[in-house]
Design a protein around this motif. Structure first.
Motif, PDB file in Angstrom:
ATOM      1  N   TYR A  93       0.812  -1.215   0.000  1.00  0.00           N
ATOM      2  CA  TYR A  93       0.000   0.000   0.000  1.00  0.00           C
ATOM      3  C   TYR A  93       0.849   1.269   0.000  1.00  0.00           C
ATOM      4  N   HIS A  94       2.161   1.133   0.178  1.00  0.00           N
ATOM      5  CA  HIS A  94       3.047   2.299   0.180  1.00  0.00           C
ATOM      6  C   HIS A  94       4.217   2.058  -0.767  1.00  0.00           C
ATOM      7  N   HIS A  95       4.414   2.982  -1.718  1.00  0.00           N
ATOM      8  CA  HIS A  95       5.559   2.925  -2.617  1.00  0.00           C
ATOM      9  C   HIS A  95       6.285   4.271  -2.574  1.00  0.00           C
ATOM     10  N   ARG A  96       7.607   4.213  -2.564  1.00  0.00           N
ATOM     11  CA  ARG A  96       8.436   5.417  -2.556  1.00  0.00           C
ATOM     12  C   ARG A  96       9.250   5.440  -3.836  1.00  0.00           C
ATOM     13  N   PHE A  97       9.068   6.473  -4.642  1.00  0.00           N
ATOM     14  CA  PHE A  97       9.777   6.616  -5.911  1.00  0.00           C
ATOM     15  C   PHE A  97      10.805   7.743  -5.777  1.00  0.00           C
ATOM     16  N   SER A  98      12.021   7.475  -6.243  1.00  0.00           N
ATOM     17  CA  SER A  98      13.066   8.489  -6.223  1.00  0.00           C
ATOM     18  C   SER A  98      14.016   8.223  -7.384  1.00  0.00           C
ATOM     19  N   LEU A  99      14.959   9.143  -7.613  1.00  0.00           N
ATOM     20  CA  LEU A  99      15.940   8.954  -8.680  1.00  0.00           C
ATOM     21  C   LEU A  99      16.889   7.818  -8.303  1.00  0.00           C
ATOM     22  N   TYR A 100      17.117   6.908  -9.259  1.00  0.00           N
ATOM     23  CA  TYR A 100      17.840   5.678  -8.918  1.00  0.00           C
ATOM     24  C   TYR A 100      18.522   5.110 -10.160  1.00  0.00           C
ATOM     25  N   ASP A 101      19.769   4.686 -10.010  1.00  0.00           N
ATOM     26  CA  ASP A 101      20.497   4.009 -11.083  1.00  0.00           C
ATOM     27  C   ASP A 101      20.195   2.521 -10.975  1.00  0.00           C
ATOM     28  N   ALA A 102      19.214   2.056 -11.763  1.00  0.00           N
ATOM     29  CA  ALA A 102      18.772   0.668 -11.655  1.00  0.00           C
ATOM     30  C   ALA A 102      19.866  -0.323 -12.039  1.00  0.00           C
ATOM     31  N   GLU A 103      20.738   0.044 -12.975  1.00  0.00           N
ATOM     32  CA  GLU A 103      21.770  -0.886 -13.445  1.00  0.00           C
ATOM     33  C   GLU A 103      22.814  -1.168 -12.368  1.00  0.00           C
ATOM     34  N   HIS A 104      23.185  -0.139 -11.610  1.00  0.00           N
ATOM     35  CA  HIS A 104      24.245  -0.303 -10.624  1.00  0.00           C
ATOM     36  C   HIS A 104      23.743  -0.272  -9.184  1.00  0.00           C
ATOM     37  N   PRO A 122      -7.198   1.459  -0.849  1.00  0.00           N
ATOM     38  CA  PRO A 122      -7.829   0.138  -1.011  1.00  0.00           C
ATOM     39  C   PRO A 122      -6.928  -1.021  -0.594  1.00  0.00           C
ATOM     40  N   LYS A 123      -5.607  -0.823  -0.565  1.00  0.00           N
ATOM     41  CA  LYS A 123      -4.675  -1.898  -0.200  1.00  0.00           C
ATOM     42  C   LYS A 123      -4.300  -1.885   1.280  1.00  0.00           C
ATOM     43  N   ARG A 124      -4.869  -0.961   2.033  1.00  0.00           N
ATOM     44  CA  ARG A 124      -4.447  -0.807   3.433  1.00  0.00           C
ATOM     45  C   ARG A 124      -4.597  -2.108   4.199  1.00  0.00           C
ATOM     46  N   GLN A 125      -3.733  -2.269   5.192  1.00  0.00           N
ATOM     47  CA  GLN A 125      -3.713  -3.477   6.004  1.00  0.00           C
ATOM     48  C   GLN A 125      -3.847  -3.108   7.472  1.00  0.00           C
ATOM     49  N   GLN A 126      -4.326  -4.054   8.264  1.00  0.00           N
ATOM     50  CA  GLN A 126      -4.452  -3.851   9.705  1.00  0.00           C
ATOM     51  C   GLN A 126      -3.164  -4.322  10.371  1.00  0.00           C
ATOM     52  N   ASP A 127      -2.054  -3.627  10.103  1.00  0.00           N
ATOM     53  CA  ASP A 127      -0.766  -4.066  10.642  1.00  0.00           C
ATOM     54  C   ASP A 127      -0.304  -3.247  11.836  1.00  0.00           C
ATOM     55  N   GLY A 128      -1.151  -2.323  12.293  1.00  0.00           N
ATOM     56  CA  GLY A 128      -0.835  -1.582  13.506  1.00  0.00           C
ATOM     57  C   GLY A 128       0.202  -0.490  13.353  1.00  0.00           C
ATOM     58  N   THR A 129       0.658  -0.218  12.137  1.00  0.00           N
ATOM     59  CA  THR A 129       1.641   0.835  11.929  1.00  0.00           C
ATOM     60  C   THR A 129       0.925   2.193  11.862  1.00  0.00           C
ATOM     61  N   PRO A 130       1.637   3.299  12.154  1.00  0.00           N
ATOM     62  CA  PRO A 130       1.001   4.621  12.050  1.00  0.00           C
ATOM     63  C   PRO A 130       0.445   4.899  10.655  1.00  0.00           C
ATOM     64  N   ILE A 131       1.150   4.426   9.609  1.00  0.00           N
ATOM     65  CA  ILE A 131       0.686   4.674   8.241  1.00  0.00           C
ATOM     66  C   ILE A 131      -0.648   3.974   7.995  1.00  0.00           C
ATOM     67  N   SER A 132      -0.744   2.703   8.392  1.00  0.00           N
ATOM     68  CA  SER A 132      -1.997   1.977   8.162  1.00  0.00           C
ATOM     69  C   SER A 132      -3.130   2.589   8.988  1.00  0.00           C
ATOM     70  N   ASP A 133      -2.807   3.084  10.194  1.00  0.00           N
ATOM     71  CA  ASP A 133      -3.837   3.749  11.006  1.00  0.00           C
ATOM     72  C   ASP A 133      -4.368   4.986  10.292  1.00  0.00           C
ATOM     73  N   TRP A 134      -3.462   5.770   9.701  1.00  0.00           N
ATOM     74  CA  TRP A 134      -3.899   6.980   8.995  1.00  0.00           C
ATOM     75  C   TRP A 134      -4.723   6.644   7.754  1.00  0.00           C
ATOM     76  N   LEU A 135      -4.317   5.600   7.022  1.00  0.00           N
ATOM     77  CA  LEU A 135      -5.092   5.219   5.839  1.00  0.00           C
ATOM     78  C   LEU A 135      -6.483   4.740   6.245  1.00  0.00           C
ATOM     79  N   ASN A 136      -6.558   4.013   7.358  1.00  0.00           N
ATOM     80  CA  ASN A 136      -7.867   3.592   7.856  1.00  0.00           C
ATOM     81  C   ASN A 136      -8.693   4.800   8.289  1.00  0.00           C
TER      82      ASN A 136
END
Length: 215
Positions: free
Chosen positions: A86-97, A113-127
């Motif tokens: 449910y969480h993806h972080r995109f940044s500049l990255y050299d995939a080859e190396h 829609p992908k949120r989970q009941q895992d007890g983390t602060p992020i999942s609490d906020w999404l809920n």
């Protein structure tokens, strides 16, 4: 801070963020709420993040004044069907190396829609964002003080007739926009079929084939 991007040129595209926060520790942060998906969004989020990064500098200032530009997308729709996270972080990255570019720009995507009941602060906020009943809000408000504060703001706004009217107008605007996109898509698809048929007839006639000859 001001959510409207200043125009670099008189014909620049007018852009506005949902919430923009300028912090000393983490950089410039844009928070966007997204209720629907269309392919153009990927470029829009990248454009917003790049403009936030570039517009930190005024003429004559040194590059060391630049801080990170971070976009946080909270989506009530699935963007990435191929990933269960449910969480993806995109940044500049050299995939080859396997080397990440020094902190500059990043985009965080949170898919409710992908949120989970895992007890983390992020999942609490999404809920919390997904909650629809007073009971659900109150249960989540007990998890930490920040969510409790947010629940207090919601209760205050819900009791304010003017704010409630504005919220209803925003929701109506979102629905109208979604309907407009759907109508444009259907119209474009219909026109595409007509153009395809017309081009097919022309090509067939050019090759000596008539419609009646095709079974």
């Amino acid at each position: 801070v001001n959510t409207i991007f200043a125009a670099d040129k008189k014909d620049d595209k007018l852009s506005a963020l949902d919430v923009k926060v300028d912090t000393r520790e983490y950089g410039v942060i844009d928070v966007e709420i997204q209720l629907e998906y269309y392919d153009e969004l990927w470029k829009r989020f990248q454009y917003y993040t790049a403009r936030m990064y570039a517009q930190q500098l005024y003429s004559g200032e040194h590059y060391d004044k630049l801080n990170r530009a971070i976009s946080i997308i909270i989506a009530n729709v699935t963007f990435l069907q191929e990933s269960p996270a449910y969480h993806h972080r995109f940044s500049l990255y050299d995939a080859e190396h396997g080397i990440a570019y020094p902190d500059s720009m990043e985009i965080h995507l949170f898919e409710i829609p992908k949120r989970q009941q895992d007890g983390t602060p992020i999942s609490d906020w999404l809920n919390f964002f997904a909650a629809r009943t007073e009971e659900a809000f109150m249960q989540l408000a007990q998890t930490n003080s920040a969510i409790d504060k947010a629940w207090g703001v919601i209760r205050r706004l819900s009791g304010d007739e003017r704010e409630r009217e504005l919220a209803e107008r925003r929701e109506k605007a979102f629905r109208d926009q979604a309907a407009a996109y759907a109508e444009m898509y259907d119209r474009g698809e219909a026109n595409g079929i007509k153009i395809g048929e017309a081009n097919g007839i022309k090509i067939g006639e050019a090759n000596g084939i008539k419609i009646g000859e095709i079974e």
